[in-house]
Write a protein that holds these residues in place. Structure first.
Motif, short mmCIF file in Angstrom:
data_model
loop_
_atom_site.label_atom_id
_atom_site.label_comp_id
_atom_site.label_asym_id
_atom_site.label_seq_id
_atom_site.Cartn_x
_atom_site.Cartn_y
_atom_site.Cartn_z
N PHE A 1 28.86 -13.12 -58.17
CA PHE A 1 28.09 -12.36 -57.18
C PHE A 1 29.03 -11.56 -56.29
O PHE A 1 28.81 -10.38 -56.04
CB PHE A 1 27.20 -13.28 -56.34
CG PHE A 1 26.39 -12.53 -55.33
CD1 PHE A 1 25.22 -11.87 -55.70
CD2 PHE A 1 26.79 -12.45 -54.00
CE1 PHE A 1 24.47 -11.15 -54.77
CE2 PHE A 1 26.04 -11.74 -53.07
CZ PHE A 1 24.89 -11.09 -53.46
N ALA A 2 30.10 -12.18 -55.83
CA ALA A 2 31.05 -11.48 -54.97
C ALA A 2 31.71 -10.31 -55.70
O ALA A 2 31.90 -9.22 -55.12
CB ALA A 2 32.12 -12.45 -54.45
N ASP A 3 32.04 -10.48 -56.99
CA ASP A 3 32.58 -9.37 -57.77
C ASP A 3 31.57 -8.24 -57.91
O ASP A 3 31.91 -7.06 -57.80
CB ASP A 3 32.97 -9.84 -59.18
CG ASP A 3 34.25 -10.64 -59.20
OD1 ASP A 3 35.02 -10.60 -58.22
OD2 ASP A 3 34.51 -11.29 -60.24
N ALA A 4 30.31 -8.59 -58.16
CA ALA A 4 29.27 -7.58 -58.30
C ALA A 4 29.04 -6.83 -57.00
O ALA A 4 28.78 -5.62 -57.01
CB ALA A 4 27.97 -8.23 -58.78
N VAL A 5 29.13 -7.50 -55.86
CA VAL A 5 29.00 -6.84 -54.56
C VAL A 5 30.09 -5.79 -54.41
O VAL A 5 29.82 -4.65 -54.01
CB VAL A 5 29.05 -7.86 -53.40
CG1 VAL A 5 29.26 -7.17 -52.06
CG2 VAL A 5 27.77 -8.68 -53.37
N ALA A 6 31.32 -6.14 -54.73
CA ALA A 6 32.43 -5.19 -54.62
C ALA A 6 32.21 -3.98 -55.53
O ALA A 6 32.37 -2.83 -55.09
CB ALA A 6 33.76 -5.87 -54.96
N ALA A 7 31.83 -4.23 -56.76
CA ALA A 7 31.61 -3.13 -57.71
C ALA A 7 30.47 -2.22 -57.24
O ALA A 7 30.58 -1.00 -57.27
CB ALA A 7 31.30 -3.69 -59.10
N TYR A 8 29.39 -2.82 -56.79
CA TYR A 8 28.24 -2.04 -56.34
C TYR A 8 28.57 -1.23 -55.10
O TYR A 8 28.25 -0.04 -55.00
CB TYR A 8 27.05 -2.95 -56.09
CG TYR A 8 25.83 -2.21 -55.60
CD1 TYR A 8 25.08 -1.43 -56.49
CD2 TYR A 8 25.43 -2.26 -54.27
CE1 TYR A 8 23.97 -0.74 -56.05
CE2 TYR A 8 24.31 -1.57 -53.83
CZ TYR A 8 23.59 -0.81 -54.73
OH TYR A 8 22.49 -0.12 -54.29
N ALA A 9 29.21 -1.85 -54.14
CA ALA A 9 29.53 -1.17 -52.88
C ALA A 9 30.44 0.03 -53.11
O ALA A 9 30.30 1.06 -52.44
CB ALA A 9 30.17 -2.14 -51.89
N LEU A 10 31.35 -0.09 -54.05
CA LEU A 10 32.29 0.99 -54.32
C LEU A 10 31.81 1.94 -55.41
O LEU A 10 32.38 3.01 -55.59
CB LEU A 10 33.65 0.41 -54.73
CG LEU A 10 34.39 -0.33 -53.63
CD1 LEU A 10 35.60 -1.04 -54.21
CD2 LEU A 10 34.79 0.62 -52.52
N GLY A 11 30.78 1.54 -56.15
CA GLY A 11 30.35 2.35 -57.29
C GLY A 11 31.46 2.44 -58.33
O GLY A 11 31.58 3.40 -59.05
N ASP A 12 32.27 1.41 -58.41
CA ASP A 12 33.46 1.39 -59.25
C ASP A 12 33.41 0.17 -60.15
O ASP A 12 33.60 -0.95 -59.69
CB ASP A 12 34.70 1.36 -58.35
CG ASP A 12 36.00 1.38 -59.13
OD1 ASP A 12 35.97 1.32 -60.38
OD2 ASP A 12 37.05 1.45 -58.49
N TYR A 13 33.18 0.40 -61.43
CA TYR A 13 32.99 -0.71 -62.35
C TYR A 13 34.24 -1.00 -63.18
O TYR A 13 34.16 -1.63 -64.21
CB TYR A 13 31.76 -0.45 -63.22
CG TYR A 13 30.53 -0.44 -62.34
CD1 TYR A 13 29.95 -1.62 -61.93
CD2 TYR A 13 30.03 0.76 -61.86
CE1 TYR A 13 28.86 -1.61 -61.07
CE2 TYR A 13 28.95 0.76 -61.00
CZ TYR A 13 28.37 -0.43 -60.62
OH TYR A 13 27.30 -0.43 -59.77
N ARG A 14 35.41 -0.55 -62.69
CA ARG A 14 36.65 -0.91 -63.39
C ARG A 14 36.99 -2.37 -63.14
O ARG A 14 37.60 -3.02 -63.98
CB ARG A 14 37.81 -0.03 -62.92
CG ARG A 14 37.64 1.42 -63.36
CD ARG A 14 38.74 2.26 -62.78
NE ARG A 14 38.58 2.28 -61.33
CZ ARG A 14 39.47 2.79 -60.50
NH1 ARG A 14 40.59 3.30 -60.97
NH2 ARG A 14 39.26 2.80 -59.20
N TYR A 15 36.59 -2.91 -62.02
CA TYR A 15 36.91 -4.29 -61.65
C TYR A 15 36.00 -5.27 -62.39
O TYR A 15 36.43 -6.32 -62.80
CB TYR A 15 36.77 -4.43 -60.14
CG TYR A 15 37.24 -5.73 -59.57
CD1 TYR A 15 38.54 -6.18 -59.73
CD2 TYR A 15 36.37 -6.51 -58.82
CE1 TYR A 15 38.96 -7.36 -59.17
CE2 TYR A 15 36.79 -7.70 -58.25
CZ TYR A 15 38.09 -8.12 -58.43
OH TYR A 15 38.50 -9.29 -57.88
#
Length: 138
Positions: free
Chosen positions: A63-77
């Motif tokens: 969930f924490a990883d998905a929050v970071a990806a969503y907030a940044l619009g960056d799915y490299r992580y």
């Protein structure tokens, strides 16, 4: 009610990682969404993406990883997830946020197989494909 009292240690250049900082904020968000409560997490210290831990660890860290990806619009992580622009949840996390304020999920399996369908969120089609391609099991 259990309290989340886990310190966050960011050494050297770690604060320069937007993903890492937002990942840690994602833990706080999940705690807030669950009414200042958090799932009982076991076998999560240390935790790694490529190594098995526990279902509860995978849920809170994922969930924490998905929050970071969503907030940044960056799915490299992380890989594109359920909230991605062309994802099954319509390009935003609004319905997941509403769901998590109503229903407490102990792990991802409960969230995906019980709580999502009850909230009218898909678990088939694109949602199932995303999980099949990017998780070991759910």
């Amino acid at each position: 009610m259990k309290l989340l009292h886990q310190p966050v240690f960011l050494g050297n250049t770690m604060p320069d990682s937007k993903h890492l900082v937002l990942h840690e904020a994602g833990h706080w968000l999940q705690w807030q969404l669950y009414g200042r409560d958090f799932p009982e997490v076991d076998r999560c210290n240390p935790h790694y993406v490529e190594k098995s831990s526990s279902e509860s660890c995978a849920w809170t860290e994922g969930f924490a990883d998905a929050v970071a990806a969503y907030a940044l619009g960056d799915y490299r992580y992380v890989y594109e997830d359920l909230w991605a622009a062309r994802g099954p949840d319509g390009g935003n996390w609004n319905r997941t946020i509403a769901l998590m304020t109503r229903d407490f999920s102990q792990d991802f399996r409960e969230y995906f197989t019980e709580d999502r369908p009850a909230a009218g969120l898909s678990t088939a089609g694109a949602a199932e494909r995303i999980l099949t391609e990017h998780t070991t099991s759910y």
